[in-house]
Design an enzyme around this catalytic site. Structure first.
Site, PDB file in Angstrom:
ATOM      1  N   HIS A  16     -27.314  15.013  13.709  1.00  0.00           N
ATOM      2  CA  HIS A  16     -26.754  16.391  13.029  1.00  0.00           C
ATOM      3  C   HIS A  16     -25.969  15.691  11.791  1.00  0.00           C
ATOM      4  O   HIS A  16     -25.761  14.496  11.554  1.00  0.00           O
ATOM      5  CB  HIS A  16     -25.735  17.047  13.918  1.00  0.00           C
ATOM      6  CG  HIS A  16     -24.256  16.503  13.769  1.00  0.00           C
ATOM      7  ND1 HIS A  16     -23.324  17.532  14.270  1.00  0.00           N
ATOM      8  CD2 HIS A  16     -23.920  15.429  13.878  1.00  0.00           C
ATOM      9  CE1 HIS A  16     -22.137  16.757  14.242  1.00  0.00           C
ATOM     10  NE2 HIS A  16     -22.551  15.581  14.035  1.00  0.00           N
ATOM     11  N   CYS A  35     -19.463  12.423   8.044  1.00  0.00           N
ATOM     12  CA  CYS A  35     -20.108  13.365   8.742  1.00  0.00           C
ATOM     13  C   CYS A  35     -21.170  14.243   7.883  1.00  0.00           C
ATOM     14  O   CYS A  35     -22.097  14.785   8.505  1.00  0.00           O
ATOM     15  CB  CYS A  35     -19.253  14.333   9.473  1.00  0.00           C
ATOM     16  SG  CYS A  35     -18.174  13.455  10.958  1.00  0.00           S
ATOM     17  N   HIS A  41     -26.417  11.321  11.461  1.00  0.00           N
ATOM     18  CA  HIS A  41     -25.841  10.497  12.215  1.00  0.00           C
ATOM     19  C   HIS A  41     -26.046  11.125  13.569  1.00  0.00           C
ATOM     20  O   HIS A  41     -26.197  12.114  13.745  1.00  0.00           O
ATOM     21  CB  HIS A  41     -24.348  10.314  11.969  1.00  0.00           C
ATOM     22  CG  HIS A  41     -23.526  11.390  12.047  1.00  0.00           C
ATOM     23  ND1 HIS A  41     -23.375  12.320  11.095  1.00  0.00           N
ATOM     24  CD2 HIS A  41     -22.804  11.746  13.013  1.00  0.00           C
ATOM     25  CE1 HIS A  41     -22.568  13.430  11.520  1.00  0.00           C
ATOM     26  NE2 HIS A  41     -22.095  12.894  12.711  1.00  0.00           N
ATOM     27  N   HIS A  43     -24.931  11.210  18.218  1.00  0.00           N
ATOM     28  CA  HIS A  43     -23.786  11.033  19.039  1.00  0.00           C
ATOM     29  C   HIS A  43     -24.618  11.071  20.364  1.00  0.00           C
ATOM     30  O   HIS A  43     -25.632  11.756  20.788  1.00  0.00           O
ATOM     31  CB  HIS A  43     -22.928  12.263  19.044  1.00  0.00           C
ATOM     32  CG  HIS A  43     -22.331  12.428  17.775  1.00  0.00           C
ATOM     33  ND1 HIS A  43     -21.139  11.555  17.353  1.00  0.00           N
ATOM     34  CD2 HIS A  43     -22.313  13.290  16.664  1.00  0.00           C
ATOM     35  CE1 HIS A  43     -20.587  11.940  16.215  1.00  0.00           C
ATOM     36  NE2 HIS A  43     -21.275  12.997  15.647  1.00  0.00           N
ATOM     37  N   ASP A  81     -31.820  17.175  23.369  1.00  0.00           N
ATOM     38  CA  ASP A  81     -31.885  15.891  23.529  1.00  0.00           C
ATOM     39  C   ASP A  81     -33.134  15.327  22.706  1.00  0.00           C
ATOM     40  O   ASP A  81     -34.103  15.672  22.767  1.00  0.00           O
ATOM     41  CB  ASP A  81     -32.199  15.499  24.975  1.00  0.00           C
ATOM     42  CG  ASP A  81     -32.178  14.068  25.407  1.00  0.00           C
ATOM     43  OD1 ASP A  81     -31.222  13.398  24.777  1.00  0.00           O
ATOM     44  OD2 ASP A  81     -33.114  13.398  25.978  1.00  0.00           O
ATOM     45  N   HIS A  82     -32.558  14.179  21.995  1.00  0.00           N
ATOM     46  CA  HIS A  82     -33.602  13.503  20.933  1.00  0.00           C
ATOM     47  C   HIS A  82     -34.039  14.607  19.750  1.00  0.00           C
ATOM     48  O   HIS A  82     -34.976  14.304  19.203  1.00  0.00           O
ATOM     49  CB  HIS A  82     -34.820  12.806  21.552  1.00  0.00           C
ATOM     50  CG  HIS A  82     -34.429  11.663  22.443  1.00  0.00           C
ATOM     51  ND1 HIS A  82     -33.620  11.655  23.523  1.00  0.00           N
ATOM     52  CD2 HIS A  82     -34.507  10.339  22.147  1.00  0.00           C
ATOM     53  CE1 HIS A  82     -33.607  10.374  24.084  1.00  0.00           C
ATOM     54  NE2 HIS A  82     -34.332   9.623  23.276  1.00  0.00           N
ATOM     55  N   GLU A 128     -18.009  14.486  22.095  1.00  0.00           N
ATOM     56  CA  GLU A 128     -18.992  14.121  21.022  1.00  0.00           C
ATOM     57  C   GLU A 128     -18.713  12.493  20.960  1.00  0.00           C
ATOM     58  O   GLU A 128     -19.604  11.897  20.413  1.00  0.00           O
ATOM     59  CB  GLU A 128     -18.532  14.792  19.782  1.00  0.00           C
ATOM     60  CG  GLU A 128     -19.380  14.518  18.422  1.00  0.00           C
ATOM     61  CD  GLU A 128     -18.948  15.325  17.233  1.00  0.00           C
ATOM     62  OE1 GLU A 128     -19.670  15.719  16.470  1.00  0.00           O
ATOM     63  OE2 GLU A 128     -17.736  15.008  17.006  1.00  0.00           O
TER      64      GLU A 128
HETATM   65 NI    NI Z   1     -21.199  14.050  13.797  1.00  0.00          NI
END
Ligand code: NI
Length: 143
Positions: A16, A35, A41, A43, A81-82, A128
């Site tokens: 995100h 961010c 990036h 998580h 996911d992914h 996160e």
């Molecule tokens: Ni983030």
């Protein structure tokens, strides 16, 4: 009647960025820092789903954890996911992809399926990073 709280943990990883379209690049960088990185990036998220209920006399279960796991996978983790939370997820369309906003969207997807399996969703926790997590209790404000 004894009330018991039971929690299932599921994981997903996703990309995100934190970005407000109404702001300039400078303002986004000022507020969101790294961010806001344009090229995203990621998580490794951990989601804890807590359900409240009375153990059923036949099973001793508040809710069958296998059922709860399937609900979470079908409604949430398979969808996230992914994926890129800003671009790929229909139920997050138009949502600023902060962990706070993601957890409330997850709540809305889980509350009915959990209820139809006899449980009451009472808490979500979305981790996160090892330093940051959010919690959401819906209308069950504990404080
Ligand atoms: Ni983030």
């Amino acid at each position: 009647m004894k009330t018991v709280y039971i929690t299932r943990r599921e994981t997903f990883n996703a990309a995100h960025k934190l970005w407000n379209d109404n702001w300039s690049q400078e303002k986004n960088e000022e507020v969101f820092g790294r961010c806001s990185n344009a090229n995203w990036h990621g998580h490794n998220f951990t989601l804890f789903v807590t359900v409240k209920g009375t153990p059923h006399p036949d099973t001793g279960f508040v809710i069958n954890l296998k059922d709860l796991s399937v609900i979470i996978q079908k409604e949430v983790t398979e969808k996230l996911d992914h994926k890129n939370l800003n671009l790929d997820v229909p139920f997050l369309k138009g949502v600023l992809a902060s962990t706070e906003n993601v957890i409330t969207a997850i709540w809305d997807r889980l509350i009915e399926p959990v209820r139809s399996h006899g449980g009451e969703l009472v808490k979500l926790k979305l981790v996160e990073t090892e330093n940051n997590y959010v919690e959401y209790f819906g209308e069950n404000e504990p404080f």
